[in-house]
Scaffold this motif. Sequence first.
Motif, PDB file in Angstrom:
ATOM      1  N   ARG A   1       8.785  -2.170  20.395  1.00 50.08           N
ATOM      2  CA  ARG A   1       7.480  -2.304  19.754  1.00 50.08           C
ATOM      3  C   ARG A   1       7.683  -2.303  18.237  1.00 50.08           C
ATOM      4  N   LEU A   2       7.048  -3.259  17.571  1.00 54.85           N
ATOM      5  CA  LEU A   2       7.247  -3.432  16.130  1.00 54.85           C
ATOM      6  C   LEU A   2       6.612  -2.281  15.363  1.00 54.85           C
ATOM      7  N   VAL A   3       7.440  -1.568  14.587  1.00 54.48           N
ATOM      8  CA  VAL A   3       6.974  -0.439  13.784  1.00 54.48           C
ATOM      9  C   VAL A   3       6.679  -0.877  12.363  1.00 54.48           C
TER      10      VAL A   3
ATOM     11  N   PHE B   1       4.582  10.225  14.706  1.00 51.82           N
ATOM     12  CA  PHE B   1       4.142   9.296  13.650  1.00 51.82           C
ATOM     13  C   PHE B   1       4.034   7.875  14.191  1.00 51.82           C
ATOM     14  N   VAL B   2       5.041   7.432  14.908  1.00 51.70           N
ATOM     15  CA  VAL B   2       5.045   6.051  15.417  1.00 51.70           C
ATOM     16  C   VAL B   2       3.818   5.805  16.287  1.00 51.70           C
ATOM     17  N   GLU B   3       3.506   6.725  17.175  1.00 48.75           N
ATOM     18  CA  GLU B   3       2.347   6.537  18.053  1.00 48.75           C
ATOM     19  C   GLU B   3       1.044   6.548  17.256  1.00 48.75           C
TER      20      GLU B   3
ATOM     21  N   HIS C   1       2.747  -3.160  16.273  1.00 50.18           N
ATOM     22  CA  HIS C   1       2.477  -3.319  17.707  1.00 50.18           C
ATOM     23  C   HIS C   1       1.022  -3.009  18.042  1.00 50.18           C
ATOM     24  N   GLY C   2       0.448  -2.022  17.386  1.00 53.82           N
ATOM     25  CA  GLY C   2      -0.916  -1.618  17.714  1.00 53.82           C
ATOM     26  C   GLY C   2      -1.926  -2.711  17.453  1.00 53.82           C
ATOM     27  N   SER C   3      -1.905  -3.296  16.269  1.00 57.32           N
ATOM     28  CA  SER C   3      -2.882  -4.338  15.954  1.00 57.32           C
ATOM     29  C   SER C   3      -2.656  -5.587  16.804  1.00 57.32           C
TER      30      SER C   3
ATOM     31  N   PRO D   1      -2.408  13.487   8.272  1.00 55.98           N
ATOM     32  CA  PRO D   1      -2.589  12.190   7.597  1.00 55.98           C
ATOM     33  C   PRO D   1      -1.720  11.998   6.363  1.00 55.98           C
ATOM     34  N   PHE D   2      -1.491  13.064   5.616  1.00 58.67           N
ATOM     35  CA  PHE D   2      -0.643  12.935   4.429  1.00 58.67           C
ATOM     36  C   PHE D   2       0.806  12.660   4.814  1.00 58.67           C
ATOM     37  N   LEU D   3       1.289  13.345   5.845  1.00 58.48           N
ATOM     38  CA  LEU D   3       2.645  13.093   6.320  1.00 58.48           C
ATOM     39  C   LEU D   3       2.754  11.687   6.906  1.00 58.48           C
ATOM     40  N   MET D   4       1.687  11.242   7.558  1.00 64.66           N
ATOM     41  CA  MET D   4       1.700   9.884   8.092  1.00 64.66           C
ATOM     42  C   MET D   4       1.879   8.856   6.978  1.00 64.66           C
ATOM     43  N   ALA D   5       1.188   9.054   5.854  1.00 65.27           N
ATOM     44  CA  ALA D   5       1.331   8.138   4.722  1.00 65.27           C
ATOM     45  C   ALA D   5       2.752   8.168   4.170  1.00 65.27           C
ATOM     46  N   VAL D   6       3.339   9.363   4.135  1.00 65.80           N
ATOM     47  CA  VAL D   6       4.708   9.496   3.632  1.00 65.80           C
ATOM     48  C   VAL D   6       5.681   8.759   4.544  1.00 65.80           C
ATOM     49  N   LEU D   7       5.562   8.982   5.853  1.00 64.50           N
ATOM     50  CA  LEU D   7       6.498   8.363   6.789  1.00 64.50           C
ATOM     51  C   LEU D   7       6.313   6.843   6.850  1.00 64.50           C
ATOM     52  N   LYS D   8       5.087   6.387   6.740  1.00 69.45           N
ATOM     53  CA  LYS D   8       4.844   4.937   6.662  1.00 69.45           C
ATOM     54  C   LYS D   8       5.638   4.341   5.506  1.00 69.45           C
TER      55      LYS D   8
END
Length: 582
Positions: free
Chosen positions: A70-72, A229-231, A327-329, A24-31
């Motif tokens: 797909r929109l990132v 991360f994208v997924e 894309h997800g939402s 989750p921390f890396l996800m926040a960084v990559l976002k």
Amino acid sequence: MSDQPNAAAEPALESASDTRRVDPFLMAVLKSRFEAIVREMSLVVLKASRSAVIKNGRDFSCAILTYDCRLVSTEDALPIHVTSMDLAIRPILEFFDDIAPGDIYLNNCPYTGGTHHADMIMAMPVFVDGKPLFWAVALSHHADMGAPIPTTYLPFAKNIYEEGLHFPCVRVVERGKERSDVIRIALMKIRASKVWHGDFQAQIGACRTATQRLVELIGRYGVPTVEDFVEDWFDYGERRAIAEIRKLPAGTYRYETRHDPVPGVADAGIPVRIAVTVDPEAGRITVDITDNVDNVPGGLNTSENTASGSCRMGVLNNLDSSIPHNHGSMSRIDVVMGEGKVVGKPRYPVGTSVATTNVNDRLITAGNCAFTAMGAPHGQAEGGGHMPVGNGVISGHDPFKEGQYYISQIFIGYAGNGARHGHDGWLTFCGPANGGLISLDSIEVDESMYPIIVESREIQADTQGFGTYEGAPAVGGVFYPIDHAMTVVYASDGTSFPPAGVLGGTAAASAINRKQKSSGEIVELPAFSAEVVEAGEKLVFRACGGGGYGPPAKRDRARVAASVAKGWLSAEKAKEVYGYEA
């Protein structure tokens, strides 16, 4: 979310995965890293572009999509530009089987997934070790595309042959080298072509910047981590959307609004109808716009891109604003539309040059308002549209620069937003398609770039819709050309059918477009026109305010006092509407 039903009982939710691929921390960084890349793209466009509509009004958007479209990520983008951006990129994959590193493709054609022909969409594939992973996309609204009259908004243009240049997914940079033959076509056809070419190259610079940054990012974290991360990011957006949809009452909610009459195109106006079906159990919303009239013989028809995006926008505007718009939402929103409809997919070759505003604004408004059928606190009142005289496209020969022709859309004064539960309307709204992200022009910058004087710009008191929550008041003003004849082209919806209030709120004041002749005489202008303003004449305009939400009798006394104190509400009107006396 932890309370998600099992897949067997709820097959519609199978795609909303709870699997975590990335810390989750890396996800926040990559976002944040992806957002920073898009923000840098936007800065390149802003700093390198030449026309005021882009530099001053910020009518552009940037985004990153996966290679399968797909929109990132996007950042400070106009919603109408990015909410269906996938439709504008997918055809590139169909038309080309030799996409290579360094290529850049241009699509501004509504019949190949574009918004409207003024929005030139540049897309560059991002390759890492020979594998295509992403698209870097920069969209700018250009001031001219070579139509018979100097504007990109042509409500009377019956078909695409009357609109100017269309580039239906054309390769403009091949393996890093600009295609001079394609660019030469545009330079020959487009007015103020050097300015256009500067804006064009700014988009190329943005795409190349993003490509470099993405390659650097992937080089640091590796392809598998970035793909994971994208997924995860898509799954998060989808879970958030499902959770919010489940809070809504089930049912089908309808709304109808009407675009103003346009002589010879839609003499009685254009009804815009929408049906929004909420299925909380499935975590899905369906937006149906099939119950609309056939294409009209003019440029007011929506494109498939704008109709799809606008239906999604109406929903997203009524969900928690912290939900990622990726894309997800958006996968939880289904859009059903007909072909050959003024609201929906157009039938070739009808005109679509006004597809991002006007009728399309009314479609977004209808989506916003449909939720009011659920009762408070849902939905919002109608807001004003884009195109009064103060938002027109101005053009002419600059008397101070020999031989120089200018053309640009200005944003001197625009419409206010409708109110919603708990909030008065947004003053600097402009129109539903951009949701407040078009910048109000700097008068000083406009006057330095073009031979015009902006004599006044001010809030027009008592023009808002009244209610428990008030719409925003209108902005009005006066401007005129210096020592030359200037053409202004505009399409001012809201003069006949101003923004309506909801749940007991009242309608806002209508738009006004006038000309003051050199004699001082004031004449009313048509709502849709290309007007020549001679030296010594002035343009006088008022945009629409926004509609009110809820009964005026329930408005808090402190809110009434605040409106009076700001000068948005006169003491007389406060007493008349609210029974308020200071």
